[in-house]
Write a protein that holds these residues in place. Structure first.
Motif, PDB file in Angstrom:
ATOM      1  N   GLU A   5     -23.832   8.972   1.883  1.00 38.17           N
ATOM      2  CA  GLU A   5     -23.485   8.532   3.226  1.00 38.17           C
ATOM      3  C   GLU A   5     -22.075   7.967   3.264  1.00 38.17           C
ATOM      4  OE1 GLU A   5     -25.321   9.111   5.917  1.00 38.17           O
ATOM      5  OE2 GLU A   5     -26.616  10.187   4.541  1.00 38.17           O
ATOM      6  N   GLN A   6     -21.568   7.637   2.097  1.00 38.13           N
ATOM      7  CA  GLN A   6     -20.274   6.964   2.047  1.00 38.13           C
ATOM      8  C   GLN A   6     -19.202   7.899   1.507  1.00 38.13           C
ATOM      9  OE1 GLN A   6     -20.207   3.554  -0.495  1.00 38.13           O
ATOM     10  NE2 GLN A   6     -18.247   2.865   0.259  1.00 38.13           N
ATOM     11  N   ALA A   7     -18.160   8.068   2.267  1.00 36.03           N
ATOM     12  CA  ALA A   7     -16.990   8.800   1.790  1.00 36.03           C
ATOM     13  C   ALA A   7     -15.951   7.761   1.392  1.00 36.03           C
ATOM     14  CB  ALA A   7     -16.444   9.711   2.878  1.00 36.03           C
ATOM     15  N   THR A   8     -15.149   8.120   0.434  1.00 33.01           N
ATOM     16  CA  THR A   8     -14.074   7.241  -0.006  1.00 33.01           C
ATOM     17  C   THR A   8     -12.761   7.928   0.319  1.00 33.01           C
ATOM     18  OG1 THR A   8     -15.451   6.340  -1.757  1.00 33.01           O
ATOM     19  CG2 THR A   8     -13.081   6.037  -1.984  1.00 33.01           C
ATOM     20  N   ALA A   9     -11.816   7.172   0.873  1.00 36.13           N
ATOM     21  CA  ALA A   9     -10.541   7.761   1.276  1.00 36.13           C
ATOM     22  C   ALA A   9      -9.377   6.999   0.654  1.00 36.13           C
ATOM     23  CB  ALA A   9     -10.417   7.760   2.793  1.00 36.13           C
ATOM     24  N   TRP A  10      -8.345   7.755   0.326  1.00 35.53           N
ATOM     25  CA  TRP A  10      -7.098   7.203  -0.178  1.00 35.53           C
ATOM     26  C   TRP A  10      -5.947   7.827   0.609  1.00 35.53           C
ATOM     27  CZ3 TRP A  10     -10.993   8.849  -3.480  1.00 35.53           C
ATOM     28  CH2 TRP A  10     -11.506   7.909  -4.376  1.00 35.53           C
ATOM     29  N   HIS A  11      -4.795   7.210   0.516  1.00 34.48           N
ATOM     30  CA  HIS A  11      -3.572   7.701   1.154  1.00 34.48           C
ATOM     31  C   HIS A  11      -2.556   7.947   0.043  1.00 34.48           C
ATOM     32  CE1 HIS A  11      -1.107   8.160   4.749  1.00 34.48           C
ATOM     33  NE2 HIS A  11      -0.131   7.556   4.110  1.00 34.48           N
ATOM     34  N   SER A  12      -2.058   9.162  -0.064  1.00 31.89           N
ATOM     35  CA  SER A  12      -1.080   9.503  -1.095  1.00 31.89           C
ATOM     36  C   SER A  12       0.248   9.838  -0.429  1.00 31.89           C
ATOM     37  CB  SER A  12      -1.571  10.712  -1.908  1.00 31.89           C
ATOM     38  OG  SER A  12      -0.552  11.186  -2.745  1.00 31.89           O
ATOM     39  N   ARG A  13       1.299   9.148  -0.867  1.00 31.92           N
ATOM     40  CA  ARG A  13       2.626   9.366  -0.267  1.00 31.92           C
ATOM     41  C   ARG A  13       3.474  10.377  -1.021  1.00 31.92           C
ATOM     42  NH1 ARG A  13       1.363   4.032  -0.087  1.00 31.92           N
ATOM     43  NH2 ARG A  13       2.490   3.638  -1.986  1.00 31.92           N
ATOM     44  N   SER A  14       2.945  10.888  -2.156  1.00 33.53           N
ATOM     45  CA  SER A  14       3.754  11.826  -2.935  1.00 33.53           C
ATOM     46  C   SER A  14       2.864  12.633  -3.878  1.00 33.53           C
ATOM     47  CB  SER A  14       4.785  11.060  -3.771  1.00 33.53           C
ATOM     48  OG  SER A  14       4.120  10.331  -4.796  1.00 33.53           O
ATOM     49  N   PRO A  15       3.382  13.755  -4.392  1.00 29.79           N
ATOM     50  CA  PRO A  15       2.630  14.492  -5.412  1.00 29.79           C
ATOM     51  C   PRO A  15       2.308  13.621  -6.628  1.00 29.79           C
ATOM     52  CG  PRO A  15       4.372  15.870  -4.534  1.00 29.79           C
ATOM     53  CD  PRO A  15       4.592  14.484  -3.973  1.00 29.79           C
ATOM     54  N   ALA A  16       3.217  12.723  -6.994  1.00 30.83           N
ATOM     55  CA  ALA A  16       2.969  11.842  -8.141  1.00 30.83           C
ATOM     56  C   ALA A  16       1.772  10.931  -7.867  1.00 30.83           C
ATOM     57  CB  ALA A  16       4.211  11.013  -8.460  1.00 30.83           C
ATOM     58  N   GLU A  17       1.658  10.419  -6.641  1.00 30.46           N
ATOM     59  CA  GLU A  17       0.510   9.579  -6.298  1.00 30.46           C
ATOM     60  C   GLU A  17      -0.782  10.390  -6.277  1.00 30.46           C
ATOM     61  OE1 GLU A  17       0.938   7.176  -2.787  1.00 30.46           O
ATOM     62  OE2 GLU A  17       2.677   6.109  -3.607  1.00 30.46           O
ATOM     63  N   THR A  18      -0.714  11.635  -5.812  1.00 29.51           N
ATOM     64  CA  THR A  18      -1.894  12.500  -5.817  1.00 29.51           C
ATOM     65  C   THR A  18      -2.360  12.727  -7.251  1.00 29.51           C
ATOM     66  OG1 THR A  18      -1.251  13.574  -3.751  1.00 29.51           O
ATOM     67  CG2 THR A  18      -2.767  14.794  -5.183  1.00 29.51           C
ATOM     68  N   ARG A  19      -1.423  12.999  -8.150  1.00 25.31           N
ATOM     69  CA  ARG A  19      -1.775  13.189  -9.561  1.00 25.31           C
ATOM     70  C   ARG A  19      -2.367  11.912 -10.153  1.00 25.31           C
ATOM     71  NH1 ARG A  19       2.465  16.951 -12.875  1.00 25.31           N
ATOM     72  NH2 ARG A  19       2.541  18.667 -11.402  1.00 25.31           N
TER      73      ARG A  19
END
Length: 168
Positions: A5-19
């Motif tokens: 029921e719970q999704a977790t969300a993040w905010h990535s400002r760059s490819p480095a943060e996504t990695r």
């Protein structure tokens, strides 16, 4: 199929943060492995995420390229106690059917100890099995990326909980 029921969300400002986020997921994985379904438009960051996951599993990100011209890359992982044994990076974009996915080697990719990262996994969710972690990447209004994860099943829920601990 169990759905968290719970999704977790993040905010990535760059490819480095996504990695870096993907490396956090890798650190949360146990020896049983995991199916990770990457969902998002072209250019959303799916391959960057897969590269970060590979880095977190002890591989060089240069081993992974966008699998658009191959169906899958199957790479053994460095031997570590309590860790998965191999990484399969697959692309479902060019596949016309679930049967093509199965013919490409899906049954073998779902073996215990394997981390299967399926780009465009939303095209064929049923063959990926009921136990999977869906990670959706989308461009946010500010040009960054919104990364949202939802677990299906107990194993993926444990992985997501560990990921949340490492990447609050």
């Amino acid at each position: 199929m169990e759905r968290s029921e719970q999704a977790t969300a993040w905010h990535s400002r760059s490819p480095a943060e996504t990695r870096a986020l993907a490396r956090g997921l890798a650190a949360a994985l146990g020896a049983e492995g995991l199916v990770v379904s990457l969902i998002g438009a072209l250019g959303a960051g799916k391959t960057e995420f897969a590269k970060g996951l590979a880095e977190g599993l002890g591989l060089s990100s240069t081993l992974l390229a966008s699998p658009t011209f191959t169906i899958a890359q199957d790479v053994p992982l460095p031997a570590r106690a309590g860790a998965p044994r191999r990484l399969v990076h697959a692309d479902c974009y060019r596949l016309a059917s679930a049967e093509e996915l199965e013919a490409a080697g899906l049954e073998d990719w779902l073996a215990p100890g394997t981390v299967l990262v399926a780009e465009w996994g939303d095209r064929f969710p049923a063959p990926l099995g009921p136990e999977r972690l869906e990670v959706t990447l989308a461009e946010a209004a500010d040009g960054a990326r919104a990364i949202c994860a939802r677990a299906h099943g107990a194993g993926p829920e444990r992985a997501l909980a560990g990921w949340r601990e490492r990447c609050p």
